[in-house]
Design a protein around this motif. Sequence first.
Motif, mmCIF file in Angstrom:
data_model
loop_
_atom_site.group_PDB
_atom_site.id
_atom_site.type_symbol
_atom_site.label_atom_id
_atom_site.label_comp_id
_atom_site.label_asym_id
_atom_site.label_seq_id
_atom_site.Cartn_x
_atom_site.Cartn_y
_atom_site.Cartn_z
ATOM 1 N N TYR A 160 28.413 36.897 27.877
ATOM 2 C CA TYR A 160 29.179 36.150 28.870
ATOM 3 C C TYR A 160 29.246 36.853 30.223
ATOM 4 C CZ TYR A 160 30.883 34.029 24.528
ATOM 5 O OH TYR A 160 30.964 33.408 23.309
ATOM 6 N N ILE A 161 29.127 38.176 30.223
ATOM 7 C CA ILE A 161 29.310 38.957 31.449
ATOM 8 C C ILE A 161 28.137 39.913 31.616
ATOM 9 C CG2 ILE A 161 30.820 40.587 32.661
ATOM 10 C CD1 ILE A 161 33.124 39.596 30.935
ATOM 11 N N ASP A 163 31.609 41.208 38.979
ATOM 12 C CA ASP A 163 32.246 39.958 39.392
ATOM 13 C C ASP A 163 33.586 39.831 38.660
ATOM 14 O OD1 ASP A 163 32.988 37.459 40.200
ATOM 15 O OD2 ASP A 163 31.396 36.390 39.109
ATOM 16 N N PRO A 164 34.708 40.142 39.319
ATOM 17 C CA PRO A 164 36.021 40.090 38.648
ATOM 18 C C PRO A 164 36.354 38.724 38.068
ATOM 19 C CG PRO A 164 36.175 41.229 40.760
ATOM 20 C CD PRO A 164 34.829 40.591 40.714
ATOM 21 N N LYS A 165 35.850 37.643 38.707
ATOM 22 C CA LYS A 165 36.163 36.298 38.214
ATOM 23 C C LYS A 165 35.603 36.075 36.812
ATOM 24 C CE LYS A 165 36.471 34.044 42.745
ATOM 25 N NZ LYS A 165 35.931 32.954 43.600
ATOM 26 N N ALA A 166 34.490 36.726 36.517
ATOM 27 C CA ALA A 166 33.874 36.544 35.199
ATOM 28 C C ALA A 166 34.716 37.148 34.084
ATOM 29 C CB ALA A 166 32.476 37.164 35.194
ATOM 30 N N THR A 167 35.603 38.072 34.442
ATOM 31 C CA THR A 167 36.415 38.740 33.415
ATOM 32 C C THR A 167 37.748 38.047 33.154
ATOM 33 O OG1 THR A 167 37.574 40.213 34.970
ATOM 34 C CG2 THR A 167 35.410 40.939 34.167
ATOM 35 N N LEU A 168 38.109 37.092 34.001
ATOM 36 C CA LEU A 168 39.421 36.461 33.890
ATOM 37 C C LEU A 168 39.721 35.890 32.503
ATOM 38 C CD1 LEU A 168 39.779 34.704 37.381
ATOM 39 C CD2 LEU A 168 40.867 36.813 36.574
#
Length: 259
Positions: free
Chosen positions: A131-132, A65-70
């Motif tokens: 967190y991820i 999920d790229p949004k989780a890495t923002l």
Amino acid sequence: MTNIQFRMLPIFLFLGLVFIMSSCGSRKSMVYMQPDSTAINSIYEQHIPTIQSNDILTISVSATDPKATLPFNLMNTFSSSMTANTDLALRPTYTVDQEGNIDFPVLGKVKLGGLTRVEAIKVLKEKLSSYIVDPGVNMNFTNFRVSILGEVARPGSFILPTERVTVLEALGMAGDLTIRGVRNNVLVIREVNGEKTMSRLDLTKQDVLNSPYYYLAQNDVVYVEPNKAQINNSKLGANTNIIISIAGLLITVISVLTR
């Protein structure tokens, strides 16, 4: 001996002196890695460079999920106007402080000093797992620099794309040693935990592969000293005008005396 031969004697002596002082070394002093009975047991894992104070690291986090890495990938403010090919250069950089920590988004202070790059990635992955889901971490040195000085074709400082580099590879980037460089006494200066250390490598022997200095670390300085012929040539060059004047004076005196 004729008068002409007698008059030319100082010139022949002068040319002979120049030839002797500029003579080349033997094959034994020039050839790298000459075979011997030395057992080669060099393993890169034994000498992997570790993260030191003032190192600069680029770190990027990835996940399904790229949004989780923002929150963990703070890109430069002007990155949106750049092309994808420059993405690596725009990744955030983190400077290791004197205590070996970096200040990472959300995680805060993270101790990386003294770890290898692989170990540091493992530490970050463990912390990011809170967190991820299944995070990925890409980390690179941006200031892995070595300096090559002395008798090489292109002396200078070189920024390397990887920390896995040998002294021979670094010398290759500098265009290799000149014919005047001493191959059996190459100096490597290294800073470890704020202290300078030095080691001399004999590149003509296979045993150099076993040295902990065979694989370079960030900010290493490699110095190739000139051989005796080059040192003598430099002295000769500085005194060339004096020698020529003396030789000319001797020829003139001999010519007058033998008339």
